[in-house]
Design a protein around this motif. Structure first.
Motif, PDB file in Angstrom:
ATOM      1  N   ARG A 106      36.003  42.166  50.038  1.00  0.00           N
ATOM      2  CA  ARG A 106      36.134  40.715  50.220  1.00  0.00           C
ATOM      3  C   ARG A 106      37.199  40.155  49.277  1.00  0.00           C
ATOM      4  NH1 ARG A 106      33.410  35.660  50.972  1.00  0.00           N
ATOM      5  NH2 ARG A 106      34.866  34.131  50.094  1.00  0.00           N
ATOM      6  N   VAL A 107      37.230  40.656  48.049  1.00  0.00           N
ATOM      7  CA  VAL A 107      38.231  40.203  47.078  1.00  0.00           C
ATOM      8  C   VAL A 107      39.635  40.578  47.553  1.00  0.00           C
ATOM      9  CG1 VAL A 107      39.079  40.476  44.715  1.00  0.00           C
ATOM     10  CG2 VAL A 107      36.622  40.289  45.139  1.00  0.00           C
ATOM     11  N   LEU A 108      39.792  41.800  48.056  1.00  0.00           N
ATOM     12  CA  LEU A 108      41.090  42.232  48.566  1.00  0.00           C
ATOM     13  C   LEU A 108      41.540  41.349  49.726  1.00  0.00           C
ATOM     14  CD1 LEU A 108      40.457  44.731  46.792  1.00  0.00           C
ATOM     15  CD2 LEU A 108      41.448  46.133  48.611  1.00  0.00           C
ATOM     16  N   ARG A 109      40.614  41.040  50.599  1.00  0.00           N
ATOM     17  CA  ARG A 109      40.923  40.183  51.752  1.00  0.00           C
ATOM     18  C   ARG A 109      41.360  38.791  51.300  1.00  0.00           C
ATOM     19  NH1 ARG A 109      36.030  39.134  55.667  1.00  0.00           N
ATOM     20  NH2 ARG A 109      35.571  37.551  54.082  1.00  0.00           N
ATOM     21  N   GLU A 110      40.746  38.311  50.223  1.00  0.00           N
ATOM     22  CA  GLU A 110      41.051  36.966  49.730  1.00  0.00           C
ATOM     23  C   GLU A 110      42.435  36.912  49.082  1.00  0.00           C
ATOM     24  OE1 GLU A 110      38.730  33.593  47.055  1.00  0.00           O
ATOM     25  OE2 GLU A 110      37.609  35.252  47.983  1.00  0.00           O
ATOM     26  N   ILE A 111      42.847  37.992  48.423  1.00  0.00           N
ATOM     27  CA  ILE A 111      44.161  38.017  47.767  1.00  0.00           C
ATOM     28  C   ILE A 111      45.276  38.296  48.781  1.00  0.00           C
ATOM     29  CG2 ILE A 111      45.538  39.097  45.940  1.00  0.00           C
ATOM     30  CD1 ILE A 111      42.982  39.978  44.608  1.00  0.00           C
ATOM     31  N   ARG A 112      44.948  38.928  49.872  1.00  0.00           N
ATOM     32  CA  ARG A 112      45.962  39.362  50.844  1.00  0.00           C
ATOM     33  C   ARG A 112      46.911  38.217  51.235  1.00  0.00           C
ATOM     34  NH1 ARG A 112      44.676  42.542  56.557  1.00  0.00           N
ATOM     35  NH2 ARG A 112      46.854  43.111  57.024  1.00  0.00           N
ATOM     36  N   GLY A 113      48.195  38.533  51.195  1.00  0.00           N
ATOM     37  CA  GLY A 113      49.197  37.538  51.566  1.00  0.00           C
ATOM     38  C   GLY A 113      49.625  36.624  50.448  1.00  0.00           C
ATOM     39  N   HIS A 114      49.092  36.832  49.232  1.00  0.00           N
ATOM     40  CA  HIS A 114      49.435  35.980  48.091  1.00  0.00           C
ATOM     41  C   HIS A 114      49.854  36.856  46.910  1.00  0.00           C
ATOM     42  CE1 HIS A 114      47.546  32.536  50.142  1.00  0.00           C
ATOM     43  NE2 HIS A 114      46.579  33.378  50.454  1.00  0.00           N
ATOM     44  N   ASN A 115      50.704  36.304  46.068  1.00  0.00           N
ATOM     45  CA  ASN A 115      51.045  37.015  44.830  1.00  0.00           C
ATOM     46  C   ASN A 115      49.860  37.029  43.870  1.00  0.00           C
ATOM     47  OD1 ASN A 115      53.691  37.571  45.605  1.00  0.00           O
ATOM     48  ND2 ASN A 115      54.406  35.580  44.904  1.00  0.00           N
ATOM     49  N   ALA A 116      49.178  35.903  43.793  1.00  0.00           N
ATOM     50  CA  ALA A 116      47.989  35.788  42.949  1.00  0.00           C
ATOM     51  C   ALA A 116      47.130  34.661  43.504  1.00  0.00           C
ATOM     52  CB  ALA A 116      48.364  35.526  41.494  1.00  0.00           C
ATOM     53  N   VAL A 117      45.819  34.764  43.274  1.00  0.00           N
ATOM     54  CA  VAL A 117      44.872  33.798  43.831  1.00  0.00           C
ATOM     55  C   VAL A 117      43.846  33.441  42.773  1.00  0.00           C
ATOM     56  CG1 VAL A 117      43.039  33.466  45.530  1.00  0.00           C
ATOM     57  CG2 VAL A 117      45.131  34.630  46.202  1.00  0.00           C
ATOM     58  N   ARG A 118      43.504  32.154  42.705  1.00  0.00           N
ATOM     59  CA  ARG A 118      42.398  31.742  41.857  1.00  0.00           C
ATOM     60  C   ARG A 118      41.125  31.797  42.675  1.00  0.00           C
ATOM     61  NH1 ARG A 118      41.456  29.831  37.080  1.00  0.00           N
ATOM     62  NH2 ARG A 118      43.668  29.599  36.586  1.00  0.00           N
ATOM     63  N   MET A 119      40.140  32.522  42.186  1.00  0.00           N
ATOM     64  CA  MET A 119      38.876  32.683  42.899  1.00  0.00           C
ATOM     65  C   MET A 119      37.724  32.597  41.912  1.00  0.00           C
ATOM     66  SD  MET A 119      38.879  36.801  43.677  1.00  0.00           S
ATOM     67  CE  MET A 119      40.387  36.721  44.639  1.00  0.00           C
ATOM     68  N   LYS A 120      36.547  32.391  42.449  1.00  0.00           N
ATOM     69  CA  LYS A 120      35.381  32.322  41.561  1.00  0.00           C
ATOM     70  C   LYS A 120      35.123  33.701  40.965  1.00  0.00           C
ATOM     71  CE  LYS A 120      31.670  33.035  44.976  1.00  0.00           C
ATOM     72  NZ  LYS A 120      30.454  32.442  45.566  1.00  0.00           N
ATOM     73  N   SER A 144      38.785  32.866  38.072  1.00  0.00           N
ATOM     74  CA  SER A 144      39.808  33.736  37.494  1.00  0.00           C
ATOM     75  C   SER A 144      41.036  33.725  38.394  1.00  0.00           C
ATOM     76  CB  SER A 144      39.290  35.176  37.356  1.00  0.00           C
ATOM     77  OG  SER A 144      38.205  35.241  36.461  1.00  0.00           O
ATOM     78  N   TYR A 145      42.190  33.923  37.768  1.00  0.00           N
ATOM     79  CA  TYR A 145      43.444  34.046  38.501  1.00  0.00           C
ATOM     80  C   TYR A 145      43.713  35.540  38.637  1.00  0.00           C
ATOM     81  CZ  TYR A 145      47.731  31.779  40.135  1.00  0.00           C
ATOM     82  OH  TYR A 145      48.750  31.282  40.909  1.00  0.00           O
ATOM     83  N   VAL A 146      43.739  36.026  39.887  1.00  0.00           N
ATOM     84  CA  VAL A 146      43.730  37.470  40.137  1.00  0.00           C
ATOM     85  C   VAL A 146      44.923  37.872  40.992  1.00  0.00           C
ATOM     86  CG1 VAL A 146      42.351  39.397  41.014  1.00  0.00           C
ATOM     87  CG2 VAL A 146      41.206  37.387  40.070  1.00  0.00           C
ATOM     88  N   GLU A 147      45.491  39.044  40.692  1.00  0.00           N
ATOM     89  CA  GLU A 147      46.570  39.611  41.490  1.00  0.00           C
ATOM     90  C   GLU A 147      46.332  41.118  41.641  1.00  0.00           C
ATOM     91  OE1 GLU A 147      50.284  39.285  39.456  1.00  0.00           O
ATOM     92  OE2 GLU A 147      49.678  40.641  37.827  1.00  0.00           O
ATOM     93  N   PHE A 148      46.971  41.728  42.640  1.00  0.00           N
ATOM     94  CA  PHE A 148      46.884  43.171  42.805  1.00  0.00           C
ATOM     95  C   PHE A 148      47.666  43.865  41.690  1.00  0.00           C
ATOM     96  CE2 PHE A 148      46.332  42.179  47.466  1.00  0.00           C
ATOM     97  CZ  PHE A 148      45.027  42.615  47.534  1.00  0.00           C
ATOM     98  N   SER A 149      47.194  45.025  41.272  1.00  0.00           N
ATOM     99  CA  SER A 149      47.982  45.849  40.359  1.00  0.00           C
ATOM    100  C   SER A 149      49.204  46.368  41.133  1.00  0.00           C
ATOM    101  CB  SER A 149      47.151  47.023  39.836  1.00  0.00           C
ATOM    102  OG  SER A 149      46.823  47.912  40.892  1.00  0.00           O
ATOM    103  N   GLY A 150      50.242  46.761  40.416  1.00  0.00           N
ATOM    104  CA  GLY A 150      51.472  47.205  41.069  1.00  0.00           C
ATOM    105  C   GLY A 150      51.260  48.366  42.011  1.00  0.00           C
TER     106      GLY A 150
END
Length: 250
Positions: A106-120, A144-150
């Protein structure tokens, strides 16, 4: 003369060696062309210098080539090691993503398409960070402000997103296959339809008991859209996993 030969044999400055060689070479050419006469003694001396400096230039050139080969081999080996380490990381992150549960997906789906996302602050964020899937840039008490690792972003873009539906199906299948029968029965409405909506009593929704079960999974990839205690839309791949489990279990 022997001292002079010893001096040139120890000479290591390539530019000086080359300069002496070129000067002597030009002088010999001018002497042979009749432009001026350096004399018998100096002619022999200059030819001797030409020979010694020529040998020194060749030796220095070969030594320089040897050094270049060593440096090049070192660079190639370093690149090869980095490539091997990168491939190892890709293999590890691939296995990690394939084994993620429905909450982590679910977290991966929420970040998808963004450089970084603020989520609960989902409970699974810390495990995703330990696994090297995400980086938490900034965290507060509630979000938290979250992004994928490289390496994870690279894997997802090259392969992971194409197989993301499969990951969701497998993760949902793991959940439904170990779910108690009482809970699994609550999901039976989704066997025939993708959405379950609470019945209305006048202008109010009356949430049935099954919705309490659904609420345990609202932060997972099982549901694609949720209006709490009103409507629940199940993810298509998760629904396929549910149908398979229900048909073989209930």
């Amino acid at each position: 003369m022997g001292d002079l030969f010893a001096y040139f044999s120890k000479l290591r400055d390539f530019k000086l060696q080359l300069s002496i060689f070129l000067v002597c070479f030009v002088v010999v050419l001018l002497d042979q062309g009749g432009w001026f006469d350096v004399g018998q003694y100096f002619n022999s001396l200059i030819k001797f210098l030409l020979l010694v400096s020529g040998l020194a230039v060749v030796y220095s050139f070969l030594e320089l080539c040897g050094r270049c080969v060593k440096v090049l081999a070192k660079v190639i080996m370093q690149r090869w090691r980095e490539k091997q380490a990168r491939q190892k990381l890709r293999k590890e992150i691939k296995g990690t993503v394939e084994s993620l549960d429905v909450y982590e997906l679910r977290v991966l789906r929420e970040i998808r398409g963004h450089n970084a996302v603020r989520m609960k602050n989902y409970p699974c964020l810390s495990s995703l960070r330990r696994k090297g899937v995400v980086n938490v840039i900034n965290a507060s008490n509630y979000s938290s402000y979250v992004e994928f690792s490289g390496i994870c972003k690279e894997f997802l873009e090259n392969e992971g997103w194409q197989r993301f539906g499969e990951y969701k199906r497998v993760a949902a299948h793991r959940v439904f296959s170990v779910m108690p029968h009482a809970e699994l029965k609550a999901f039976r409405p989704f066997v025939n339809k993708a959405m379950d909506v609470a019945p209305r009593n006048g202008g109010r929704f009356n949430a049935p008991p099954s919705f309490k079960v659904y609420n345990r999974y609202v932060d997972s990839s099982i549901f694609s859209r949720v209006e709490l205690n009103k409507s629940y839309h199940m993810d298509e791949e998760s629904r396929e996993a549910l149908i398979d489990v229900v048909r073989n279990t209930l």
